[in-house]
Motif scaffolding. Sequence first.
Motif, PDB file in Angstrom:
ATOM      1  N   PRO A   1      -7.770 -47.757 -14.055  1.00 17.20           N
ATOM      2  CA  PRO A   1      -8.524 -48.754 -14.821  1.00 17.20           C
ATOM      3  C   PRO A   1      -9.877 -48.216 -15.267  1.00 17.20           C
ATOM      4  O   PRO A   1     -10.554 -47.499 -14.520  1.00 17.20           O
ATOM      5  CB  PRO A   1      -8.694 -49.903 -13.826  1.00 17.20           C
ATOM      6  CG  PRO A   1      -7.619 -49.702 -12.806  1.00 17.20           C
ATOM      7  CD  PRO A   1      -7.421 -48.237 -12.706  1.00 17.20           C
ATOM      8  N   GLU A   2     -10.246 -48.586 -16.494  1.00 16.30           N
ATOM      9  CA  GLU A   2     -11.551 -48.206 -17.035  1.00 16.30           C
ATOM     10  C   GLU A   2     -12.203 -49.454 -17.635  1.00 16.30           C
ATOM     11  O   GLU A   2     -11.636 -50.090 -18.521  1.00 16.30           O
ATOM     12  CB  GLU A   2     -11.407 -47.145 -18.132  1.00 16.30           C
ATOM     13  CG  GLU A   2     -10.875 -45.803 -17.659  1.00 16.30           C
ATOM     14  CD  GLU A   2     -10.752 -44.809 -18.806  1.00 16.30           C
ATOM     15  OE1 GLU A   2     -11.514 -44.960 -19.787  1.00 16.30           O
ATOM     16  OE2 GLU A   2      -9.887 -43.927 -18.727  1.00 16.30           O
ATOM     17  N   THR A   3     -13.362 -49.818 -17.129  1.00 15.15           N
ATOM     18  CA  THR A   3     -14.087 -50.969 -17.689  1.00 15.15           C
ATOM     19  C   THR A   3     -15.542 -50.908 -17.282  1.00 15.15           C
ATOM     20  O   THR A   3     -15.876 -50.420 -16.195  1.00 15.15           O
ATOM     21  CB  THR A   3     -13.491 -52.310 -17.235  1.00 15.15           C
ATOM     22  OG1 THR A   3     -14.236 -53.376 -17.809  1.00 15.15           O
ATOM     23  CG2 THR A   3     -13.509 -52.448 -15.717  1.00 15.15           C
ATOM     24  N   ASP A   4     -16.403 -51.381 -18.165  1.00 11.33           N
ATOM     25  CA  ASP A   4     -17.830 -51.510 -17.848  1.00 11.33           C
ATOM     26  C   ASP A   4     -18.149 -52.886 -17.270  1.00 11.33           C
ATOM     27  O   ASP A   4     -19.302 -53.163 -16.945  1.00 11.33           O
ATOM     28  CB  ASP A   4     -18.675 -51.293 -19.116  1.00 11.33           C
ATOM     29  CG  ASP A   4     -18.572 -49.864 -19.626  1.00 11.33           C
ATOM     30  OD1 ASP A   4     -18.410 -48.955 -18.791  1.00 11.33           O
ATOM     31  OD2 ASP A   4     -18.654 -49.662 -20.855  1.00 11.33           O
TER      32      ASP A   4
ATOM     33  N   ARG B   1     -14.462 -56.738 -23.780  1.00 13.78           N
ATOM     34  CA  ARG B   1     -13.310 -56.182 -24.485  1.00 13.78           C
ATOM     35  C   ARG B   1     -13.523 -56.140 -25.993  1.00 13.78           C
ATOM     36  O   ARG B   1     -13.052 -55.225 -26.671  1.00 13.78           O
ATOM     37  CB  ARG B   1     -12.067 -57.012 -24.168  1.00 13.78           C
ATOM     38  CG  ARG B   1     -10.808 -56.353 -24.719  1.00 13.78           C
ATOM     39  CD  ARG B   1      -9.552 -57.058 -24.330  1.00 13.78           C
ATOM     40  NE  ARG B   1      -8.397 -56.377 -24.887  1.00 13.78           N
ATOM     41  CZ  ARG B   1      -7.199 -56.928 -25.052  1.00 13.78           C
ATOM     42  NH1 ARG B   1      -6.989 -58.183 -24.665  1.00 13.78           N
ATOM     43  NH2 ARG B   1      -6.213 -56.233 -25.577  1.00 13.78           N
ATOM     44  N   PHE B   2     -14.206 -57.148 -26.519  1.00 23.11           N
ATOM     45  CA  PHE B   2     -14.405 -57.240 -27.969  1.00 23.11           C
ATOM     46  C   PHE B   2     -15.894 -57.333 -28.285  1.00 23.11           C
ATOM     47  O   PHE B   2     -16.394 -58.394 -28.672  1.00 23.11           O
ATOM     48  CB  PHE B   2     -13.685 -58.464 -28.543  1.00 23.11           C
ATOM     49  CG  PHE B   2     -12.206 -58.491 -28.273  1.00 23.11           C
ATOM     50  CD1 PHE B   2     -11.384 -57.466 -28.708  1.00 23.11           C
ATOM     51  CD2 PHE B   2     -11.636 -59.549 -27.586  1.00 23.11           C
ATOM     52  CE1 PHE B   2     -10.016 -57.492 -28.461  1.00 23.11           C
ATOM     53  CE2 PHE B   2     -10.271 -59.589 -27.341  1.00 23.11           C
ATOM     54  CZ  PHE B   2      -9.461 -58.555 -27.772  1.00 23.11           C
ATOM     55  N   PRO B   3     -16.623 -56.248 -28.072  1.00 22.74           N
ATOM     56  CA  PRO B   3     -18.058 -56.301 -28.381  1.00 22.74           C
ATOM     57  C   PRO B   3     -18.276 -56.449 -29.883  1.00 22.74           C
ATOM     58  O   PRO B   3     -17.481 -55.989 -30.689  1.00 22.74           O
ATOM     59  CB  PRO B   3     -18.570 -54.950 -27.869  1.00 22.74           C
ATOM     60  CG  PRO B   3     -17.374 -54.048 -27.917  1.00 22.74           C
ATOM     61  CD  PRO B   3     -16.197 -54.916 -27.610  1.00 22.74           C
ATOM     62  N   GLY B   4     -19.345 -57.142 -30.230  1.00 21.49           N
ATOM     63  CA  GLY B   4     -19.649 -57.334 -31.643  1.00 21.49           C
ATOM     64  C   GLY B   4     -20.779 -58.320 -31.800  1.00 21.49           C
ATOM     65  O   GLY B   4     -21.026 -59.149 -30.925  1.00 21.49           O
TER      66      GLY B   4
ATOM     67  N   THR C   1     -19.302 -66.492 -17.793  1.00 16.61           N
ATOM     68  CA  THR C   1     -18.425 -65.441 -17.298  1.00 16.61           C
ATOM     69  C   THR C   1     -17.336 -65.104 -18.305  1.00 16.61           C
ATOM     70  O   THR C   1     -17.018 -63.921 -18.526  1.00 16.61           O
ATOM     71  CB  THR C   1     -17.803 -65.863 -15.957  1.00 16.61           C
ATOM     72  OG1 THR C   1     -18.855 -66.118 -15.030  1.00 16.61           O
ATOM     73  CG2 THR C   1     -16.882 -64.785 -15.420  1.00 16.61           C
ATOM     74  N   MET C   2     -16.745 -66.107 -18.926  1.00 15.58           N
ATOM     75  CA  MET C   2     -15.695 -65.820 -19.901  1.00 15.58           C
ATOM     76  C   MET C   2     -16.254 -65.166 -21.163  1.00 15.58           C
ATOM     77  O   MET C   2     -15.568 -64.375 -21.807  1.00 15.58           O
ATOM     78  CB  MET C   2     -14.928 -67.097 -20.243  1.00 15.58           C
ATOM     79  CG  MET C   2     -14.074 -67.616 -19.101  1.00 15.58           C
ATOM     80  SD  MET C   2     -12.943 -66.368 -18.394  1.00 15.58           S
ATOM     81  CE  MET C   2     -13.631 -66.166 -16.752  1.00 15.58           C
ATOM     82  N   GLU C   3     -17.502 -65.478 -21.480  1.00 16.95           N
ATOM     83  CA  GLU C   3     -18.143 -64.755 -22.582  1.00 16.95           C
ATOM     84  C   GLU C   3     -18.350 -63.294 -22.191  1.00 16.95           C
ATOM     85  O   GLU C   3     -18.138 -62.385 -23.001  1.00 16.95           O
ATOM     86  CB  GLU C   3     -19.480 -65.410 -22.935  1.00 16.95           C
ATOM     87  CG  GLU C   3     -20.176 -64.791 -24.148  1.00 16.95           C
ATOM     88  CD  GLU C   3     -19.562 -65.212 -25.474  1.00 16.95           C
ATOM     89  OE1 GLU C   3     -20.307 -65.260 -26.472  1.00 16.95           O
ATOM     90  OE2 GLU C   3     -18.342 -65.467 -25.536  1.00 16.95           O
TER      91      GLU C   3
ATOM     92  N   VAL D   1     -16.099 -65.888 -27.238  1.00 17.75           N
ATOM     93  CA  VAL D   1     -14.906 -66.585 -26.777  1.00 17.75           C
ATOM     94  C   VAL D   1     -14.965 -68.055 -27.163  1.00 17.75           C
ATOM     95  O   VAL D   1     -13.938 -68.717 -27.336  1.00 17.75           O
ATOM     96  CB  VAL D   1     -14.739 -66.425 -25.250  1.00 17.75           C
ATOM     97  CG1 VAL D   1     -15.815 -67.197 -24.491  1.00 17.75           C
ATOM     98  CG2 VAL D   1     -13.349 -66.866 -24.815  1.00 17.75           C
ATOM     99  N   HIS D   2     -16.175 -68.570 -27.342  1.00 18.43           N
ATOM    100  CA  HIS D   2     -16.331 -69.990 -27.647  1.00 18.43           C
ATOM    101  C   HIS D   2     -16.070 -70.320 -29.112  1.00 18.43           C
ATOM    102  O   HIS D   2     -16.146 -71.487 -29.499  1.00 18.43           O
ATOM    103  CB  HIS D   2     -17.718 -70.452 -27.212  1.00 18.43           C
ATOM    104  CG  HIS D   2     -17.960 -70.235 -25.748  1.00 18.43           C
ATOM    105  ND1 HIS D   2     -17.237 -70.885 -24.777  1.00 18.43           N
ATOM    106  CD2 HIS D   2     -18.815 -69.399 -25.095  1.00 18.43           C
ATOM    107  CE1 HIS D   2     -17.643 -70.478 -23.581  1.00 18.43           C
ATOM    108  NE2 HIS D   2     -18.593 -69.572 -23.744  1.00 18.43           N
TER     109      HIS D   2
END
Length: 968
Positions: free
Chosen positions: A15-18, A822-825, A814-816, A830-831
């Motif tokens: 696994p790879e994640t920041d 995963r989808f930076p921008g 947390t969900m944000e 998410v909202h």
Amino acid sequence: MCADTPDYKDTLHLPETDFPMRAGLPNREPDWLARWEKIGVYNRLREKEGRKPFTLHDGPPYANGHLHIGHALNKILKDFVVRSQQMMGRDARYIPGWDCHGLPIEWKIEEQYRKKGKDKDAVDVVEFRQECRRFAEGWIDIQREEFKRLGVTGNWGEPYLTMDFHAERVIAEEFQKFLMNGTLYQGSKPVMWSPIEQTALAEAEVEYHDKESFTIWVKFEVVDDKGDLAGANVVIWTTTPWTIPSNKAVVYGSEFSYGLYEVTGTPDECWASVGDRYILADKLAGDVFTRARLDDGMYKRVRDVPADELAGLSLKHPLAGAEGGNGEWDDIRDFRAADFVTDEEGTGFVHCAPSHGMEEYELYRDLGMLEQVITYNVMDDGSFREDLPFFGGKYILSRKGGEGDANKAVIDKLVEVGGLLARGKIKHSYPHSWRSKAPVIYRNTPQWFAAIDKPVGDGQDTFGKTIRERALTEIDNVTWTPKSGRNRLYSMMEARPDWVLSRQRAWGVPLTCFVKKGALPTDPEYLLRNEAVNARILEAFEAEGADAWYKPGAKERFLGNDVNAADYEQVFDILDVWFDSGSTHAFVLRDRADGSDDGIADLYLEGTDQHRGWFHSSLLQSCGTNGRAPYRGVLTHGFTLDEKGNKMSKSLGNTIVPEEVVKQYGADILRLWVAQTDYTADQRIGPEILKGVADSYRRLRNTMRFLLGNLTGFSEDERMAPAEMPELERWVLHRLAELDERVRKGYDAYDFQGVYRSLFEFATTDLSAFYFDIRKDALYCDGADSLRRRAARTVLDILFHRLTTWLAPLLVFTMEDVWLSRFPGDEGSVHLQDIPETPSDWRDEALAAKWAGVRQVRRAVTAALEVERREKTIGASLEAAPVVHVEDDAVRAALGTVSFEDICITSGVEITGDPAPAEAFRLPEVPGVGVVFERADGDKCQRCWKILPDVGRHAHDAVCGRCDAALG
């Protein structure tokens, strides 16, 4: 590992994640808040077209202090509703509001004045009102930031305020509808009155606390020449001695058994004398004589006194003929039967002071005798009128709300004139003002009322002719959560008296009406009803606010040339603040573009105390003006208690302040506490409970971290159709289909606890402890393009989109965090997403039933291996290749169609139908399954750590065939 053994770690798909394991919510949450404000999330959601509106109308808190935990619970629940409805495809609108008028704020300004030695009455009323306005504005800004810090979404830039000029205009306009439809009247009747605040109070402004009161047994002498009853005493009992000077009558119960009793002996200290005769309810006589210190042998029952004999008696007041009484109490007291008398406590007789008791008032109102029995002995400040003999100037309460000197003065006088039989003290539940915390009294004062049993003269007869009838009809057109709320409000509405609209204060919307000088309130021309006058008032309020009512020349300005100003007096009482908040549907839901399309809210959501507060007043107000309820649904929540179930109190040191929780844990932990509780009952919160919440949060966070770590680099090219997936993945999709239905139904039913529990159990039990545990091997060790790994990654992507959107209404920060990891921008959130639709063909009940059996057998295997691990026989489950004896043919056949060794995370497994030997491990809750431990045969693969016979027989050293193929 030997020195020459290759290290294959770098060949694994680890696994790879920041996404950090430690959330750091207190420090990171403000950045997300700033981001949402910058990208305008709430407004962007409003731009989504073609969506059915959903409006939660905000019950306005008072703008007079920092938030407490009850505020947090309430606003977070509202946020759950708004966000979940939005993500299920609605246009979910939320306009936060504040209640800005009334005593809570006026009281604060008066406190400031008292500290400065300033006299409120010497200050110009408009200047005073402006100070109240500024005070409210300051607290609105503070509370707005505190609410936003909790992650609550809404139109924060344009909240509604009851003190906005348009709001004040509409409140006055709604009042004028009562004026014009004939339900407004001025009456003089007992209302709950705060001597400290010097104003009438509504039931919703009262709370009940224990209070120690004086209690007295008082003698009313029979003055008729009625044989042995002449000179006897009817005895009454009361917990309000101060009402005795206002007594006008005594009443009895026509169905009770009464007797004539005679004193035959007395102790040394006693107010009774030998030969005294008393009329008492037989059921209560013994207790009365005990209170008078008379033992059983000191009195005797002489005879029955039937109700028809009581009906012929006349009584005199105990203070009648007292020297210096100036004849105040010399009139004969009325004596009659009444249906509110009980024989549960007291004496069986009730003393009546209709100026200070509603039941007595209604009795004499219905008899047409109010003019004979109403007194005006008690002034605004709770003191007796100065010219009242013996008691003038005495206070019922001290100026700080404690016991005054009136009760003692009355008791002492009764002792002096021989009017007392006994006295004592009692601790009982008593009404107190919820603002000043001081006791209140019932006091007859001229007030303005809305008649709820008078036909409403607006022609809307289809809703019922009276406000009460309309309200009772509308209650059954509303969805109540929980359903018990319906019965509570219905019973209140059935029994409630007319609505007291007036308050004797300065900060609020005035009763915009005029009365004719010299006319009586019962005269038809007493109230001015003039549409042109009303219109001028509303125009001024729209431009200048309600202060226009108090400016010099206001009467002449509003009456204009239509009415002779000299003939009328201007009313300066202000409206009950519950009328203000009850009218919010008109200036928020009806008048605002972002209100409700039909002027009705989909939901009102407040605490259970609002059955007698905002839900109640809103229903009354709207039924009086529109003939219908202002809401389609009502949700109520309980109160917050400490960990031991005690009410929170600063003096006890058990309060939980939202700001402190946010500083220590972050707002999402507070939101998660709300999600985990059954809000329909009272909730407990405290340090240990919050620690437990934080622990469950970490477990959920780890689930999301696993998803992120194993989705790195996932692309659409990898995606697989469900039909091509292994059974395990299709089982996960089936569970997602089940959960999607559960989540949507749960959110629609406002069952946030049920939604969260379902998702938490799924994430921790079905995913982390089962699916993820099994598929780690495939995700880490299979070749990048293997069908099994692609299927697993496809399912992880599906899980990601559903879990983030399902949980986003609850755990907003947390969900944000998960989404942006995963989808930076710059513009994403998410909202801004909706919960994805779930294909119906994901449901596969037969597959689910099969895998339920597989999981049961797995439980037995993992339990058997845990025994071996505890005994140090093995270090890891991959060292095992157990033999599993399964009696059930169908279950055994099912196990043969899956890679059961992977499911058990062993290097091998043998399934057999042979009877299990005696030494086999058995799990009681999994009957028909026995597990015999066997070691795995072969060498350990240095890449996947399975122990297999083929390790070392491939091109790459010390690996199994599967890993050799993955290495290429």
